[in-house]
Design a protein around this motif. Structure first.
Motif, PDB file in Angstrom:
ATOM      1  N   ALA A   1       0.844  -1.188   0.000  1.00 46.09           N
ATOM      2  CA  ALA A   1       0.000   0.000   0.000  1.00 46.09           C
ATOM      3  C   ALA A   1       0.884   1.245   0.000  1.00 46.09           C
ATOM      4  CB  ALA A   1      -0.896   0.000   1.237  1.00 46.09           C
ATOM      5  N   PRO A   2       0.446   2.301  -0.658  1.00 42.79           N
ATOM      6  CA  PRO A   2       1.235   3.541  -0.656  1.00 42.79           C
ATOM      7  C   PRO A   2       1.179   4.244   0.701  1.00 42.79           C
ATOM      8  CG  PRO A   2      -0.820   3.855  -1.851  1.00 42.79           C
ATOM      9  CD  PRO A   2      -0.752   2.401  -1.476  1.00 42.79           C
ATOM     10  N   TRP A   3       2.149   5.092   0.925  1.00 38.27           N
ATOM     11  CA  TRP A   3       2.238   5.887   2.145  1.00 38.27           C
ATOM     12  C   TRP A   3       1.856   7.320   1.827  1.00 38.27           C
ATOM     13  CZ3 TRP A   3       3.872   3.812   6.865  1.00 38.27           C
ATOM     14  CH2 TRP A   3       4.298   2.493   6.804  1.00 38.27           C
ATOM     15  N   TYR A   4       1.323   8.030   2.810  1.00 35.23           N
ATOM     16  CA  TYR A   4       0.904   9.418   2.631  1.00 35.23           C
ATOM     17  C   TYR A   4       1.365  10.260   3.814  1.00 35.23           C
ATOM     18  CZ  TYR A   4      -2.225   7.525  -0.908  1.00 35.23           C
ATOM     19  OH  TYR A   4      -2.726   6.881  -2.007  1.00 35.23           O
ATOM     20  N   LYS A   5       1.529  11.546   3.559  1.00 36.98           N
ATOM     21  CA  LYS A   5       1.764  12.489   4.656  1.00 36.98           C
ATOM     22  C   LYS A   5       0.408  12.987   5.123  1.00 36.98           C
ATOM     23  CE  LYS A   5       6.340  14.195   3.460  1.00 36.98           C
ATOM     24  NZ  LYS A   5       7.136  15.380   3.082  1.00 36.98           N
ATOM     25  N   TRP A   6       0.197  12.924   6.433  1.00 39.75           N
ATOM     26  CA  TRP A   6      -1.034  13.363   7.065  1.00 39.75           C
ATOM     27  C   TRP A   6      -0.721  14.535   7.977  1.00 39.75           C
ATOM     28  CZ3 TRP A   6      -5.451  11.034   5.470  1.00 39.75           C
ATOM     29  CH2 TRP A   6      -5.319   9.821   4.802  1.00 39.75           C
ATOM     30  N   ARG A   7      -1.594  15.553   7.985  1.00 38.54           N
ATOM     31  CA  ARG A   7      -1.385  16.735   8.826  1.00 38.54           C
ATOM     32  C   ARG A   7      -2.502  16.823   9.852  1.00 38.54           C
ATOM     33  NH1 ARG A   7      -0.933  22.140   5.676  1.00 38.54           N
ATOM     34  NH2 ARG A   7      -3.035  21.511   5.108  1.00 38.54           N
ATOM     35  N   ASN A   8      -2.101  17.058  11.098  1.00 40.81           N
ATOM     36  CA  ASN A   8      -3.056  17.233  12.179  1.00 40.81           C
ATOM     37  C   ASN A   8      -3.702  18.601  12.040  1.00 40.81           C
ATOM     38  OD1 ASN A   8      -4.076  17.997  14.885  1.00 40.81           O
ATOM     39  ND2 ASN A   8      -3.260  15.992  15.428  1.00 40.81           N
ATOM     40  N   THR A   9      -5.033  18.647  12.062  1.00 38.07           N
ATOM     41  CA  THR A   9      -5.744  19.919  11.873  1.00 38.07           C
ATOM     42  C   THR A   9      -5.674  20.815  13.104  1.00 38.07           C
ATOM     43  OG1 THR A   9      -7.811  18.854  12.550  1.00 38.07           O
ATOM     44  CG2 THR A   9      -7.342  18.957  10.198  1.00 38.07           C
ATOM     45  N   GLU A  10      -5.282  20.265  14.254  1.00 42.58           N
ATOM     46  CA  GLU A  10      -5.229  21.062  15.473  1.00 42.58           C
ATOM     47  C   GLU A  10      -3.865  21.701  15.696  1.00 42.58           C
ATOM     48  OE1 GLU A  10      -6.509  18.350  18.471  1.00 42.58           O
ATOM     49  OE2 GLU A  10      -8.505  18.138  17.590  1.00 42.58           O
ATOM     50  N   ASP A  11      -2.783  20.910  15.566  1.00 48.20           N
ATOM     51  CA  ASP A  11      -1.456  21.478  15.855  1.00 48.20           C
ATOM     52  C   ASP A  11      -0.509  21.457  14.654  1.00 48.20           C
ATOM     53  OD1 ASP A  11      -0.727  18.830  15.630  1.00 48.20           O
ATOM     54  OD2 ASP A  11      -0.103  18.601  17.715  1.00 48.20           O
ATOM     55  N   ARG A  12      -1.016  21.075  13.471  1.00 49.57           N
ATOM     56  CA  ARG A  12      -0.262  21.077  12.202  1.00 49.57           C
ATOM     57  C   ARG A  12       0.900  20.081  12.166  1.00 49.57           C
ATOM     58  NH1 ARG A  12      -4.100  22.939   9.378  1.00 49.57           N
ATOM     59  NH2 ARG A  12      -3.257  24.510   8.045  1.00 49.57           N
ATOM     60  N   THR A  13       0.938  19.104  13.057  1.00 48.88           N
ATOM     61  CA  THR A  13       1.959  18.064  13.030  1.00 48.88           C
ATOM     62  C   THR A  13       1.794  17.244  11.755  1.00 48.88           C
ATOM     63  OG1 THR A  13       1.863  17.906  15.437  1.00 48.88           O
ATOM     64  CG2 THR A  13       2.871  16.064  14.274  1.00 48.88           C
ATOM     65  N   ILE A  14       2.900  16.858  11.146  1.00 49.42           N
ATOM     66  CA  ILE A  14       2.866  16.038   9.933  1.00 49.42           C
ATOM     67  C   ILE A  14       3.495  14.691  10.236  1.00 49.42           C
ATOM     68  CG2 ILE A  14       3.715  15.798   7.574  1.00 49.42           C
ATOM     69  CD1 ILE A  14       3.548  18.840   7.336  1.00 49.42           C
TER      70      ILE A  14
ATOM     71  N   TRP B   1      -6.983  14.316  11.492  1.00 48.72           N
ATOM     72  CA  TRP B   1      -5.917  14.312  10.498  1.00 48.72           C
ATOM     73  C   TRP B   1      -6.489  14.443   9.100  1.00 48.72           C
ATOM     74  CZ3 TRP B   1      -0.794  14.066  12.001  1.00 48.72           C
ATOM     75  CH2 TRP B   1      -0.584  13.784  13.349  1.00 48.72           C
ATOM     76  N   GLU B   2      -5.785  15.220   8.244  1.00 51.20           N
ATOM     77  CA  GLU B   2      -6.187  15.369   6.852  1.00 51.20           C
ATOM     78  C   GLU B   2      -5.025  14.978   5.947  1.00 51.20           C
ATOM     79  OE1 GLU B   2      -7.156  19.505   6.447  1.00 51.20           O
ATOM     80  OE2 GLU B   2      -5.078  20.157   6.680  1.00 51.20           O
ATOM     81  N   LEU B   3      -5.349  14.512   4.751  1.00 48.71           N
ATOM     82  CA  LEU B   3      -4.325  14.133   3.789  1.00 48.71           C
ATOM     83  C   LEU B   3      -3.547  15.381   3.383  1.00 48.71           C
ATOM     84  CD1 LEU B   3      -3.134  11.878   2.040  1.00 48.71           C
ATOM     85  CD2 LEU B   3      -4.851  12.443   0.321  1.00 48.71           C
TER      86      LEU B   3
END
Length: 85
Positions: free
Chosen positions: A42-55, A66-68
């Protein structure tokens, strides 16, 4: 003391249910082998936390907050872009 059933001794007579169960087990194992042989990574993705912007890098969404962000990537460090083969 009562008839509970017949016991056959001294022979290797295959029981029809045991033979059917053996064939079913073989069919299931063969199907699982084919599925795993045909499956790709399966492919990997970077996810960003909508609250503290952690990736972070993950194959699945880590949760509701978390958003893509970016991807797909070929490996777990999210350095090589593309789909794994």
């Amino acid at each position: 003391t009562g008839m509970m059933g017949f016991i056959i001794r001294g022979g290797n007579l295959p029981c029809p249910l045991e033979e059917l169960a053996m064939k079913a087990k073989f069919a299931i194992l063969a199907a699982l082998y084919c599925l795993t042989a045909a499956a790709s990574e399966a492919p990997w993705y970077k996810w960003r936390n909508t609250e503290d912007r952690t990736i972070l890098c993950a194959q699945n969404p880590p949760g509701e907050a978390w958003e893509l962000f970016d991807g797909p990537y070929m490996e777990s460090r999210c350095k090589k872009s593309g789909n794994p083969q």
